[in-house]
Design a protein around this motif. Structure first.
Motif, PDB file in Angstrom:
ATOM      1  N   ASP A 169       0.834  -1.201   0.000  1.00 61.90           N
ATOM      2  CA  ASP A 169       0.000   0.000   0.000  1.00 61.90           C
ATOM      3  C   ASP A 169       0.869   1.250   0.000  1.00 61.90           C
ATOM      4  O   ASP A 169       2.056   1.216   0.331  1.00 61.90           O
ATOM      5  CB  ASP A 169      -0.984   0.012   1.171  1.00 61.90           C
ATOM      6  N   HIS A 203     -12.011  -2.238   5.587  1.00 64.47           N
ATOM      7  CA  HIS A 203     -10.852  -1.725   6.315  1.00 64.47           C
ATOM      8  C   HIS A 203     -11.187  -1.621   7.801  1.00 64.47           C
ATOM      9  O   HIS A 203     -12.292  -1.935   8.233  1.00 64.47           O
ATOM     10  CB  HIS A 203     -10.448  -0.339   5.779  1.00 64.47           C
ATOM     11  N   LYS A 230     -13.602  -3.963   9.633  1.00 63.30           N
ATOM     12  CA  LYS A 230     -14.468  -4.257   8.483  1.00 63.30           C
ATOM     13  C   LYS A 230     -15.949  -4.256   8.876  1.00 63.30           C
ATOM     14  O   LYS A 230     -16.682  -5.221   8.640  1.00 63.30           O
ATOM     15  CB  LYS A 230     -14.083  -5.606   7.856  1.00 63.30           C
ATOM     16  N   THR A 258     -10.270   5.666   8.294  1.00 61.99           N
ATOM     17  CA  THR A 258      -9.820   4.277   8.142  1.00 61.99           C
ATOM     18  C   THR A 258      -8.326   4.155   8.454  1.00 61.99           C
ATOM     19  O   THR A 258      -7.584   5.137   8.457  1.00 61.99           O
ATOM     20  CB  THR A 258     -10.105   3.749   6.731  1.00 61.99           C
ATOM     21  N   SER A 260      -4.255   2.452   8.384  1.00 63.42           N
ATOM     22  CA  SER A 260      -3.178   2.046   7.463  1.00 63.42           C
ATOM     23  C   SER A 260      -1.996   1.566   8.300  1.00 63.42           C
ATOM     24  O   SER A 260      -1.913   0.401   8.671  1.00 63.42           O
ATOM     25  CB  SER A 260      -2.784   3.188   6.525  1.00 63.42           C
ATOM     26  N   TYR A 289      -4.180  -6.089  12.724  1.00 58.64           N
ATOM     27  CA  TYR A 289      -5.082  -4.945  12.829  1.00 58.64           C
ATOM     28  C   TYR A 289      -6.328  -5.339  13.626  1.00 58.64           C
ATOM     29  O   TYR A 289      -6.578  -4.829  14.711  1.00 58.64           O
ATOM     30  CB  TYR A 289      -5.446  -4.425  11.433  1.00 58.64           C
ATOM     31  N   HIS A 346      -4.121   0.924  -2.350  1.00 57.75           N
ATOM     32  CA  HIS A 346      -3.739  -0.484  -2.213  1.00 57.75           C
ATOM     33  C   HIS A 346      -3.449  -1.046  -3.597  1.00 57.75           C
ATOM     34  O   HIS A 346      -4.211  -0.822  -4.540  1.00 57.75           O
ATOM     35  CB  HIS A 346      -4.872  -1.284  -1.558  1.00 57.75           C
TER      36      HIS A 346
END
Length: 583
Positions: A169, A203, A230, A258, A260, A289, A346
């Motif tokens: 990403d 995400h 998600k 969101t 990263s 995550y 991504h």
């Protein structure tokens, strides 16, 4: 929001010249303490992938393409069940602790998750997603250099700890000149990007403290009450994750933040080490995550531990392990850096790869991406080629490459044409051949019966290599270029009973279907596979020679000849340099 901003002020990563879109690789000066990462860690799925990564990093260091004076480490997952990127994080921390001991508490570490077989972008399977080419720089950048460039300002603004990120990403952001992204708080600190609500369903989503009023400047620091992994849009709304636009900085009236990349301070990293001690040998996949961040924040509850809706393979031990992680991390702060003028890209699938490198004008402008990078001919758009991307390749001047296609690490002879929306990777294409639209073709060097051989795998750009049936009897459910496997086999003069699937007999998919001929050289390998592909698309027959040996993509990776693949790239490098000098 371009590479000039990301690299500005760095002595060892030179800035992008906006007039020429030319960027040079890191120089050979040894970095000083606190100026760059003390340790760069790349994770690998197994020992074979670790060897491939170590060899490529070693060559980069020797060529002075990476900063000197930095420790580069590759850690592979332990043998046995898949442990996910969360398990990889825990094992990497354990290995760092074993190597550095108490001195680890003084180090700034970047941990790049690069393990896995890249089944959705098979051109990155053999040598790794972190070594994917990016059409930028001279010699060309790969994702490793780009990731280090993007985060070049972080180490000097970071207390000892670990920055966790992924190999596939790209995050770009803009902040005021007098500001900087700081990682100096206890617990976890995550970067957050404003996104559409639909993006949040695939995400992680942050639920911010409503008591903290936003100024909606380009960068803000905030507290996260809890983290959703998600979630559905209804869940986002019900949890208070949806934000309302209060300024002209955002294009949508409603948005969410969101995830990263995130940072873990050293004391919290020690807590994660205790997690591994408590859990013992891992028997299931843990998400770095979903399974870590959902345990954080003052409003985190244990409810998520029973939700296995987003789990690829559910194991009986997963819920128990999640609950242990929750109790060990409960109460740990989750700080969030809101990058309100940022973008997250991504590039982990064939369609994303093609779109971002050939069609996505915003990303091309932001990074200064080129249509032709470190290739011969040197002009941006070879004759008959526009809207495509050519990297690290030698093309005859009479070649044509269709719009939306990518050619990388390849040689294309006179009169070769590549259709639209295709990927040609590590191939040697003989004069006069034509590759159809939306085809993926990638040549690998393999060791077969103690001989160096070549296999060219080919798939439709939109084929699902991971879709699995439980037995060969259901192979008609597997679609290859839109056709059933049985129909394809008949065009190649093969009975369906002859088709072999490598590995686990209860997992039959395009990844382990033994469809691809083993050949003695790179050119004949490409030609043989192209003939098979053309037979499918023209509904004609092209029987394979008797006794042709066939391999699956899975087998190609298990028997890949890493050294020869890298030698082929060195040969390309020499020919590109020679071709540019004579042009």
């Amino acid at each position: 929001m371009d590479l000039l901003y990301l690299l500005e002020g760095s002595d060892f990563l030179l800035p992008l010249d906006s007039a020429t879109s030319h960027v040079t690789k890191p120089g050979s000066r040894e970095v000083q303490p606190g100026e760059f990462w003390d340790v760069v860690v790349v994770t690998a799925v197994d020992g074979s992938q670790r060897k491939a990564y170590e060899l490529q990093i070693s060559e980069k260091v020797d060529r002075k393409e990476l900063p000197v004076g930095v420790h580069y480490k590759v850690f592979s997952d332990p043998p046995g069940p898949k442990i996910g990127n969360g398990g990889s994080t825990l094992h990497a921390l354990q290995q760092l602790n074993d190597i550095y001991g108490k001195s680890l508490g003084r180090l700034r570490v970047i941990l790049i998750h690069a393990g896995g077989f890249s089944q959705r972008l098979p051109s990155a399977s053999a040598l790794g997603k972190i070594f994917m080419a990016v059409p930028l720089g001279d010699p060309i950048f790969q994702m490793l250099e780009l990731k280090l460039a993007m985060y070049v300002d972080f180490p000097s603004q970071m207390k000892p700890g670990v920055l966790v990120t992924c190999a596939d990403d790209i995050e770009l952001y803009s902040i005021a000149e007098e500001e900087s992204v700081k990682f100096d708080k206890p617990g976890f600190t995550a970067l957050a990007h404003p996104s559409l609500l639909s993006v949040g369903t695939t995400h992680g989503v942050f639920v911010l403290d409503p008591q903290e009023k936003s100024s909606y400047s380009e960068m803000e620091n905030a507290s996260c009450l809890h983290f959703l992994h998600k979630p559905s849009i209804d869940k986002m709304r019900g949890s208070g994750a949806v934000c309302k636009q209060q300024s002209g900085l955002f294009t949508d009236s409603e948005f969410i933040y969101t995830d990263s990349t995130y940072y873990v301070d050293f004391d919290t990293a020690k807590s994660l080490l205790n997690v591994l001690t408590e859990l013992g040998p891992l028997s299931c996949e843990i998400d770095a995550y979903g399974d870590f961040l959902q345990a954080l924040g003052s409003k985190a509850t244990i409810e998520y531990t029973n939700n296995t809706a987003n789990v690829t393979k559910e194991e009986s031990s997963l819920v128990e392990i999640r609950q242990k992680i929750f109790h060990l991390l409960k109460g740990t702060p989750l700080n969030v850096i809101l990058l309100n003028n940022s973008k997250f890209y991504h590039i982990g699938t064939t369609s994303e790869y093609l779109f971002h490198l050939t069609e996505h004008t915003a990303l091309r402008d932001e990074l200064g991406l080129l249509s032709s990078a470190f290739s011969v001919p040197v002009n941006e758009n070879p004759e008959g080629s526009s809207g495509c991307c050519i990297m690290y390749s030698v093309l005859n001047a009479s070649c044509s490459v269709g719009a939306g296609s990518v050619v990388e690490y390849s040689r294309l002879g006179a009169g070769v044409s590549v259709g639209k929306g295709s990927i040609i990777s590590s191939c040697w294409v003989s004069p006069g051949l034509s590759v159809p639209d939306e085809a993926f073709m990638h040549s690998l060097c393999v060791n077969h019966h103690d001989q160096t051989s070549f296999v060219t795998v080919f798939f439709g750009i939109n084929d699902n290599l991971k879709y699995t049936v439980g037995t060969p009897a259901y192979m008609e459910e597997l679609k290859f270029f839109g056709f059933t496997l049985e129909k394809c086999l008949s065009m190649w003069g093969m009975e369906k009973e002859v088709l072999r699937f490598s590995g686990d007999a209860s997992n039959c998919n395009l990844w382990n279907a033994c469809l691809f001929p083993v050949c003695s050289d790179q050119q004949s390998s490409f030609l043989t596979s192209l003939n098979m592909l053309q037979a499918i698309q023209s509904a004609s027959t092209s029987p394979l020679p008797k006794d042709t040996k066939l391999m699956s993509m899975q087998e190609c990776l298990q028997s890949k000849n890493l050294e020869e693949m890298l030698e082929l790239r060195k040969g390309l490098y020499k020919d590109i340099i020679k071709g540019r000098l004579s042009s």
